[in-house]
Design a protein around this motif. Structure first.
Motif, short mmCIF file in Angstrom:
data_model
loop_
_atom_site.label_atom_id
_atom_site.label_comp_id
_atom_site.label_asym_id
_atom_site.label_seq_id
_atom_site.Cartn_x
_atom_site.Cartn_y
_atom_site.Cartn_z
N TRP A 298 0.85 -1.20 0.00
CA TRP A 298 0.00 0.00 0.00
C TRP A 298 0.88 1.23 0.00
CZ3 TRP A 298 -2.86 2.01 4.94
CH2 TRP A 298 -3.56 3.18 4.63
N ASN A 299 0.85 1.97 -1.12
CA ASN A 299 1.55 3.25 -1.22
C ASN A 299 0.68 4.29 -0.53
OD1 ASN A 299 2.55 5.80 -2.08
ND2 ASN A 299 3.60 4.78 -3.78
N MET A 300 1.11 4.72 0.66
CA MET A 300 0.29 5.61 1.46
C MET A 300 0.33 7.05 0.97
SD MET A 300 1.37 3.98 5.16
CE MET A 300 0.15 4.90 6.11
N ASN A 303 -2.07 6.38 -2.32
CA ASN A 303 -3.19 5.50 -1.99
C ASN A 303 -3.36 4.35 -2.98
OD1 ASN A 303 -5.26 4.78 -0.20
ND2 ASN A 303 -6.83 5.71 -1.49
N THR A 326 -7.65 0.26 -4.41
CA THR A 326 -7.30 1.33 -3.48
C THR A 326 -7.59 0.87 -2.05
OG1 THR A 326 -9.50 2.32 -3.54
CG2 THR A 326 -7.91 3.05 -5.22
N PHE A 327 -7.29 1.76 -1.11
CA PHE A 327 -7.56 1.43 0.28
C PHE A 327 -9.06 1.23 0.50
CE2 PHE A 327 -8.64 2.56 4.66
CZ PHE A 327 -7.83 1.68 5.35
N ILE A 346 -4.60 0.63 12.35
CA ILE A 346 -3.79 1.40 11.39
C ILE A 346 -3.28 2.67 12.04
CG2 ILE A 346 -3.86 2.65 9.20
CD1 ILE A 346 -5.87 0.55 8.22
N VAL A 350 0.69 3.59 12.49
CA VAL A 350 1.30 4.82 11.97
C VAL A 350 1.92 5.62 13.11
CG1 VAL A 350 0.83 7.01 10.82
CG2 VAL A 350 -0.22 4.91 9.98
N LEU A 378 5.86 -1.50 8.17
CA LEU A 378 5.65 -0.09 7.86
C LEU A 378 6.97 0.52 7.43
CD1 LEU A 378 3.73 2.40 7.92
CD2 LEU A 378 4.54 2.80 10.26
N GLU A 388 4.73 3.75 3.13
CA GLU A 388 4.28 2.51 2.51
C GLU A 388 4.09 1.43 3.57
OE1 GLU A 388 5.49 -0.48 -1.21
OE2 GLU A 388 6.89 1.06 -0.51
N MET A 389 3.12 0.57 3.32
CA MET A 389 2.93 -0.65 4.09
C MET A 389 2.96 -1.82 3.12
SD MET A 389 -0.04 -0.11 6.95
CE MET A 389 0.01 1.18 8.18
#
Length: 764
Positions: A298-300, A303, A326-327, A346, A350, A378, A388-389
């Motif tokens: 997951w590209n934070m 998204n 997507t998320f 989450i 973070v 993370l 990123e996760m």
């Protein structure tokens, strides 16, 4: 370029990953302090753990090989002094002693001809060097094999005759070179079916006419190309086996065909291995399917989410229709009741910068509910900001259902149940355990089992380094020794436990069933007390039976003589005619009747004592009883100059019948004085002790003593005397024994003639 990379975290992150995989690190040398500054990769290569500093002299000692040490030392000296770069491959040992190969590149910056900065690259090349050495070894082995009998080589001339048949071919096929060369056609070892299929294949590819141009190889189907394939060969004894055959046309300098070179190997073992490998690959593929595990990232920042193929299978989605994940795609699948928990997870991940694991439910488009287990990592930028996760997602629906069933079984158990890991820490506890120990399941989670069953109470299970179970070899409840648990309030609880080892993927777990046996202990105590009372009653009955037998014997013995005497006197009396004779006989009647009355009175008194022990028991002082006895025997004590010594320090009181205790003291002490030695004054020693929770009274004298070998069996009998004393009647010891035994005690004696006697009285 370097600045551009630093400004782009994604590029830098990618390069860092590449460097980490390639094991490429960076170093820089402080020219003043001669200290290296190392990045994490270089530090890891040298096994420095978290250190990022190391001195130049210390690094030189890592190069244990003299030649490599000299080369690297010269290179560093030339780099520092003249700025001459180097690129060297060297062997060294890390600080932990691990032997590795590394490539060290040294670079220098100069200003006005003076070296201002020394830095470079450090890469571990251990595996590459191993590969290089292995290739060298393989090449050497290949040459050796070709020149040995391990390789089967055959060459065929243009006419199809065998020109060469080496020892390897001889060993493999069973023919000698003489049998084959010039005599045996190569086709004799091939299967006709395989040869026909081979020819058809080339005919369809090049055309039948093209193949004929190369006679006599038409039957073999060999063209002007190299060919390697598997064949089935036939040995001299007819055995068939698989080979890998490489055929290469032989040509001269004019490109004219001279024949064919064939190299073949027995691949029986390889075929078996391939079959086994195929089987294992099938099992692996099956295992991947049944584990239902996928991976995700997951590209934070933007998204974007990337799923593996099996992630789509887990979520029941088609990758061809679901182009953009997507998320929200993921979050919308989360069960409504679990969304808050996942959101909180989450947020905590973070905030703390650490991804642990989370278990939650998802709902598929068709309404199916599954349980998934997420593991991940993370990734943050240089500012510590999450970017990123990534991790794995496993469908654990069946495992979760099994866990719920297991929990249901655990809760339905009538006993307290604990699941403990190999380290002795509690993993799971049921409601019965909460009720028994007073702790909640949350309070017991990951706590050592010694919290409930302290080591000082563990009589039957040995611990090692606070480990509750070092080895589990029993599944039976221990009942042989008392075992106690500890309630939260500090109360001790008697228990029984049963252990059952459970082998799991995470390791060995131990199921501990704990049963409160408080009521059982109370019942056992009551039974034990009843048993003790029954034993006492049995002993009393045995004593009374024995006494009755004695009385019967005494009665028959002691009354027979006077009764018989009376009968004789009565006969004399009736036959006498003279009045004087009758008067004399009558006077003898009075003497015999007197003795008979005395005997009957003694027996009646003994019967009263044995059948009706006094019910009134008092707390008596031994000293008081002794003083009263001395007062009664004052005349005898003074007349014989007797000395009485007492020691009641161990036990000074007893709960007993006053009448009986006074009688015991009086009989035993008067006997000690009565049967004193004529050669010395009597000395009587009286002492009390506590032996096995029972009071023991000993009365020792220095009198005449008794020959116990001769008279021991009748020592306490009625009318038994052992010395010629005018007052000896044989009643005192008999009555003493009856009195003591009537209260559940016992009496015994030790004696030596002319040395004295010791009476040992055990009081109940």
């Amino acid at each position: 370029m370097h600045n551009a990379i630093e400004k782009n975290p994604k590029i830098k992150n990618t390069l860092d990953r590449i460097n980490n995989v390639a094991r490429i690190g960076i170093w820089e040398l402080n020219l003043e302090t001669k200290d290296y500054t190392l990045d994490k990769i270089t530090s890891d290569i040298l096994d420095l753990k978290d250190r990022n500093k190391i001195n130049l002299k210390e690094t030189i000692t890592l190069f244990t090989d003299k030649v490599h040490r000299k080369n690297i030392k010269e290179g560093m000296t030339n780099l520092i002094t003249n700025g001459v770069s180097f690129d060297k491959e060297v062997a060294l040992e890390t600080v932990t002693g691990k032997k590795i190969w590394a490539r060290k590149i040294g670079l220098a910056d100069k200003k006005n001809g003076v070296v201002t900065r020394v830095y470079g690259i450090f890469q571990e090349i251990t595996e590459a060097k191993k590969t290089e050495q292995q290739l060298h070894s393989v090449n050497s082995e290949l040459k050796s094999i070709i020149n040995s009998s391990a390789v089967s080589i055959v060459s065929i001339d243009k006419q199809g005759g065998v020109m060469q048949f080496n020892s390897g071919a001889e060993n493999l096929l069973g023919f000698s070179a003489d049998e084959v060369i010039g005599n045996l056609p190569p086709t004799s070892i091939l299967l006709e079916e395989e040869l026909a299929n081979f020819s058809k294949e080339f005919a369809s590819k090049f055309g039948k006419e093209h193949i004929k141009n190369y006679n006599p190889f038409y039957e073999l189907g060999i063209q002007d190309i190299k060919d390697t394939r598997e064949w089935t060969f036939r040995k001299k004894n007819g055995t068939l086996f698989p080979v890998e055959l490489s055929l290469t046309p032989l040509k001269n300098d004019l490109d004219e065909y001279l024949g064919i070179l064939g190299i073949f190997y027995d691949i029986t073992d390889r075929k078996k291995a391939e079959a086994e490998l195929l089987k294992k690959n099938q099992l692996l593929s099956y295992a991947e399917q049944i584990t239902m595990m996928g991976n995700w990232s997951w590209n934070m920042v933007n998204n974007d989410i990337t799923w593996s193929a099996n992630m789509y299978n887990i979520f029941g989605r088609d990758p061809n229709t679901l182009k953009n994940v997507t998320f929200d795609t993921y979050f919308n699948h989360i069960h409504p009741e679990d969304r808050k928990e996942v959101s909180n997870f989450i947020d905590i991940t973070v905030k703390e910068g650490k991804f642990t694991d989370v278990l939650h439910r998802i709902v598929l488009e068709d309404g199916t509910t599954k349980t998934v287990h997420l593991l991940g990592e993370l990734i943050t930028n240089e500012l510590g900001e999450p970017i990123e996760m990534m991790g794995t997602c496993q469908d654990v629906t069946q495992l979760r259902m099994a866990e719920l069933k297991f929990r249901g079984l655990l809760e339905s158990a009538p006993d307290a149940m604990l699941i403990v890991n190999e380290e002795g820490c509690i993993q799971i506890s049921n409601k019965q355990a909460e009720k028994l120990f007073g702790y909640s399941s949350l309070e017991l989670k990951n706590k050592p089992v010694e919290l409930l069953i302290p080591e000082k109470f563990m009589h039957t299970y040995k611990t090692n380094n606070n480990n509750f179970f070092t080895t589990i070899k029993t599944s039976e409840a221990e009942k042989s020794e008392d075992l106690y648990a500890l309630h939260k309030n500090g109360e001790k609880i008697p228990i029984q436990i049963s252990l059952s080892p459970l082998e799991t993927e995470e390791g060995l777990l131990i199921s501990v069933a704990i049963r409160d046996i408080t009521e059982q202990k109370h019942a056992e105590y009551k039974i034990l007390k009843a048993k003790e009372r029954l034993e006492v009653l049995t002993d009393n009955l045995l004593n009374k039976n024995r006494q009755l037998a004695d009385f019967a014997h005494i009665t028959s013995h002691n009354l027979r003589a006077p009764v018989s005497n009376l009968n004789s006197l009565l006969g004399f009396y009736n036959s006498a005619t003279d009045e004087e004779d009758k008067a004399e006989i009558f006077s003898k009647f009075e003497i015999v009747i007197g003795h008979l009355t005395e005997t009957l009175d003694t027996l009646v008194e003994a019967l009263k004592t044995s059948n009706g022990a006094p019910t009134e028991l008092k707390k008596l002082k031994f000293e008081d009883i002794l003083n009263k006895t001395k007062e009664i025997l004052t005349g005898e004590i003074e007349a014989t100059n007797a000395t009485i010594v007492s020691d009641f320090s161990s036990v000074n009181t007893v709960l007993y019948s006053k009448l009986y205790l006074e009688s015991i003291f009086l009989n035993l002490i008067s006997n000690a004085i009565k049967y004193k030695s004529p050669d010395r004054d009597p000395v009587i020693e009286i002492k009390t002790t506590l032996i096995k929770n029972r009071i023991t009274l000993t009365i020792k004298d220095n009198g005449l003593g008794i020959d116990l070998e001769k008279h021991g069996h009748k020592l306490f009998g009625l009318n038994k005397v052992f010395h010629r004393h005018p007052e000896a009647k044989g009643i005192g010891l008999f009555m003493t024994k009856v009195q003591i035994e009537s209260l559940g005690g016992s009496i015994s004696a030790k004696s030596h003639v002319n040395k004295g006697t010791t009476f040992i009285v055990t009081l109940n």
